[in-house]
Design a protein around this motif. Structure first.
Motif, short mmCIF file in Angstrom:
data_model
loop_
_atom_site.label_atom_id
_atom_site.label_comp_id
_atom_site.label_asym_id
_atom_site.label_seq_id
_atom_site.Cartn_x
_atom_site.Cartn_y
_atom_site.Cartn_z
N GLY A 1 0.81 -1.22 0.00
CA GLY A 1 0.00 0.00 0.00
C GLY A 1 0.84 1.26 0.00
N ARG A 2 2.10 1.11 0.42
CA ARG A 2 3.01 2.26 0.45
C ARG A 2 4.32 1.96 -0.28
NH1 ARG A 2 3.81 4.66 6.29
NH2 ARG A 2 4.85 6.23 4.99
N LYS A 3 4.80 0.73 -0.10
CA LYS A 3 6.12 0.43 -0.65
C LYS A 3 6.14 -0.98 -1.22
CE LYS A 3 9.71 2.37 1.16
NZ LYS A 3 10.86 2.76 2.02
N GLN A 4 6.94 -1.15 -2.23
CA GLN A 4 7.12 -2.42 -2.90
C GLN A 4 8.04 -3.34 -2.09
OE1 GLN A 4 8.93 -1.70 -6.65
NE2 GLN A 4 8.47 -3.70 -7.54
N GLY A 5 7.78 -4.66 -2.20
CA GLY A 5 8.66 -5.64 -1.58
C GLY A 5 8.07 -6.31 -0.35
N ALA A 6 6.92 -5.81 0.12
CA ALA A 6 6.24 -6.40 1.27
C ALA A 6 4.74 -6.33 1.02
CB ALA A 6 6.60 -5.65 2.55
N GLY A 7 3.99 -7.10 1.82
CA GLY A 7 2.55 -7.08 1.67
C GLY A 7 2.07 -8.16 0.71
N PRO A 8 0.82 -8.03 0.23
CA PRO A 8 0.24 -9.04 -0.66
C PRO A 8 1.05 -9.23 -1.94
CG PRO A 8 -1.44 -7.50 0.12
CD PRO A 8 -0.11 -6.93 0.51
N ARG A 9 0.94 -10.43 -2.49
CA ARG A 9 1.55 -10.74 -3.79
C ARG A 9 0.51 -10.49 -4.89
NH1 ARG A 9 6.34 -13.39 -3.13
NH2 ARG A 9 6.68 -14.29 -1.05
N TYR A 10 0.90 -9.74 -5.88
CA TYR A 10 -0.02 -9.40 -6.97
C TYR A 10 0.35 -10.04 -8.29
CZ TYR A 10 -2.10 -5.99 -3.83
OH TYR A 10 -2.75 -5.40 -2.77
N GLY A 11 1.44 -10.76 -8.35
CA GLY A 11 1.84 -11.42 -9.58
C GLY A 11 2.98 -12.37 -9.27
N LEU A 12 3.39 -13.12 -10.28
CA LEU A 12 4.51 -14.05 -10.14
C LEU A 12 5.46 -13.88 -11.32
CD1 LEU A 12 2.72 -17.35 -9.04
CD2 LEU A 12 3.89 -15.70 -7.58
N ALA A 13 6.74 -14.07 -11.06
CA ALA A 13 7.75 -13.97 -12.11
C ALA A 13 7.89 -15.31 -12.82
CB ALA A 13 9.10 -13.57 -11.51
N ARG A 14 7.99 -15.27 -14.14
CA ARG A 14 8.22 -16.52 -14.89
C ARG A 14 9.64 -17.01 -14.69
NH1 ARG A 14 8.37 -16.14 -21.10
NH2 ARG A 14 10.32 -17.28 -20.84
N ASP A 15 10.57 -16.08 -14.59
CA ASP A 15 11.97 -16.32 -14.26
C ASP A 15 12.55 -14.95 -13.92
OD1 ASP A 15 12.41 -15.08 -16.80
OD2 ASP A 15 12.42 -17.03 -17.78
N TYR A 16 13.83 -14.91 -13.58
CA TYR A 16 14.40 -13.62 -13.19
C TYR A 16 15.91 -13.67 -13.29
CZ TYR A 16 16.04 -15.61 -8.78
OH TYR A 16 16.70 -16.36 -7.84
N SER A 17 16.52 -12.52 -13.19
CA SER A 17 17.97 -12.41 -13.08
C SER A 17 18.30 -11.27 -12.13
CB SER A 17 18.62 -12.13 -14.44
OG SER A 17 18.74 -13.30 -15.21
N GLN A 18 19.44 -11.39 -11.48
CA GLN A 18 20.00 -10.24 -10.76
C GLN A 18 20.79 -9.46 -11.81
OE1 GLN A 18 20.91 -13.26 -7.42
NE2 GLN A 18 21.31 -11.28 -6.45
N ASP A 19 20.18 -8.38 -12.25
CA ASP A 19 20.54 -7.80 -13.54
C ASP A 19 21.80 -6.97 -13.57
OD1 ASP A 19 18.35 -8.75 -15.23
OD2 ASP A 19 17.07 -7.61 -13.86
N CYS A 20 22.49 -6.83 -12.45
CA CYS A 20 23.73 -6.05 -12.46
C CYS A 20 24.98 -6.91 -12.47
CB CYS A 20 23.76 -5.09 -11.27
SG CYS A 20 22.39 -3.91 -11.31
N LEU A 21 24.80 -8.25 -12.47
CA LEU A 21 25.95 -9.09 -12.78
C LEU A 21 26.36 -8.78 -14.22
CD1 LEU A 21 24.16 -10.86 -10.62
CD2 LEU A 21 25.71 -12.68 -11.31
N PHE A 22 27.60 -8.99 -14.54
CA PHE A 22 27.99 -8.69 -15.92
C PHE A 22 28.77 -9.84 -16.54
CE2 PHE A 22 31.68 -7.25 -13.51
CZ PHE A 22 32.78 -7.51 -14.32
#
Length: 449
Positions: free
Chosen positions: A142-163
């Motif tokens: 309701g105020r900030k991302q990363g906590a609270g209800p889940r509104y979707g799911l990721a199909r996959d992901y990466s930690q995008d700052c690895l190079f």
């Protein structure tokens, strides 16, 4: 087209489509209408409408979905203007493709997303306890991302700052290879980029470094966090590029762009993204996460000389975020939520999820599938080892619910090119960015109420 080829284009095309729609989510001006790819022809009594990429599923897979879920599948090509019109008219698709890291706060704060926690609680195949931490980009309290209800799911992901980097180009330049466990400082990274850049007749022949593969605003958020700060104020209603941490990040980007050692807002990559450039021996380091290994793995010559390295850090706070988390969400006014959830179970925990792991594109959304990542080749083994050591440094970098990240990137695209060319100081640029972005955020907050 083979599945692996489609996967490589999938992520980039969707991100590019979202970026091209930059300011349309805040207002709904005229834009090209999306193309309906047609319904299915063998489903059950209910029609399940999914807004996604045109080629998300081929005809055979669509028929399989219809038979498995007992529905008629209707796929609408993703178009943000049409999506907003459907949401406003309370006649949305049943399932929408989205980028969790940037979309969730914007749509959730407007009450447009379905809380998935009750579905997870009842599901026998999808469990909250099995979700990789990167799925938290789909949470909003309701105020900030990363906590609270889940509104979707990721199909996959990466930690995008690895190079990823080309070991052969390092060796040609007489440079030591980066550590597989200890991150470079961003200053060391920049210096390597300068040394690895080669020019011919005053033009770059080989880029030393692309530091902004996932967008400039996201990279500045990450660097500011590594320096111990945040671009956004605590209430997420304003930005402050004038803080010491944000100024440090902005100054780093200005140095990078003015050195002209990689794609930037003044001289963008004519290839559009890193894949073709890296494959053509014209890029020494590419700031993209684990998923980019799928682009490399199909070329034995390239795979032999490529390595993955930890995310560099601007300061003493080691941060390794995800800027995507692309997946699906269910609109609050969707008519067929139960059928939509069955699609979720099939897509995120069924055969498609296992296939994505087998192809090696990105990290799986479920922790239980992580050990299934392919480690058959030296490239895969090396990347897996680096990625495993990077996992503890993941954290959600919250974005504001009052403006889409694409719109904030659009401000950067207007302000920075001229300022980079003219040598404008970081302080004056920070003032201009604060003024323009905060006006946009204020309008967004007023609309939300």
């Amino acid at each position: 087209m083979p599945v692996s080829a489609r996967a490589s284009l999938d992520r980039r095309r969707f991100l590019a489509a979202s970026a091209g729609a930059a300011l349309t989510a805040a207002a709904l001006p005229g834009c090209a209408a999306s193309v309906d790819s047609g319904g299915g022809s063998g489903g059950g009594g209910k029609t399940l409408t999914v807004m996604t990429l045109t080629d998300e599923w081929d005809a055979k897979t669509k028929r399989s979905i219809e038979k498995t879920l007992n529905v008629t599948l209707r796929v609408i090509t993703y178009d943000v203007t049409k999506l907003n019109a459907m949401l406003a008219g309370k006649n949305p698709p049943d399932v929408v493709r989205g980028i969790g890291a940037t979309d969730t706060p914007y749509f959730a704060v407007r009450g447009l997303m379905t809380d998935l926690d009750p579905y997870l609680a009842k599901s026998e195949v999808l469990k909250a306890s099995d979700l990789a931490p990167a799925n938290d980009v789909w949470r909003f309290d309701g105020r900030k991302q990363g906590a609270g209800p889940r509104y979707g799911l990721a199909r996959d992901y990466s930690q995008d700052c690895l190079f990823w980097y080309r070991a052969d180009l390092f060796e040609e330049a007489g440079l030591d290879l980066p550590s597989e466990t200890e991150p470079l400082s961003c200053d060391e990274w920049l210096d390597l980029g300068k040394r690895l850049t080669t020019r011919r007749l005053g033009k770059v022949k080989v880029y030393g470094l692309n530091a902004t593969g996932m967008g400039v605003f996201s990279q500045l958020m990450w660097m500011t966090a590594s320096a111990g700060g945040s671009l956004f104020a605590h209430d997420m209603a304003s930005v402050d590029f004038s803080s010491p941490e944000a100024r440090k990040a902005l100054t780093w980007y200005l140095d990078y762009a003015r050195a002209d050692i990689g794609p930037n807002l003044v001289n963008p990559n004519p290839d559009g993204w890193d894949g073709p450039t890296y494959q053509a021996n014209r890029m020494a380091m590419s700031c993209n996460g684990h998923w980019f290994g799928g682009t490399i793995a199909g070329d034995a010559r390239l795979a032999k000389v490529s390595r993955l390295a930890p995310a560099p850090q601007l300061g003493g706070h080691r941060v390794s975020p995800c800027f995507g988390g692309t997946g699906f969400w269910i609109p609050k006014d969707a008519k067929n939520k139960d059928a939509a959830w069955k699609l979720f179970e099939w897509y995120f925990a069924g055969r498609p999820a296992k296939d994505r792991v087998d192809y090696g594109w990105g990290m799986p959304s479920l922790n239980s599938l992580r050990t299934e990542l392919p480690v058959d080749t030296p490239l895969q083994k090396q990347a897996y080892a680096v990625q495993e050591k990077e996992l503890p440094y993941f954290s959600v970098l919250p974005v504001s619910p009052y403006a889409q990240t694409d719109a904030l990137n659009a401000v950067l695209s207007k302000v920075l090119p001229g300022a980079i060319k003219s040598g404008t100081s970081a302080g004056k640029i920070a003032d201009a960015l604060n003024s323009r972005m905060n006006q946009q955020l204020a309008r967004g907050k007023e609309l939300v109420g």
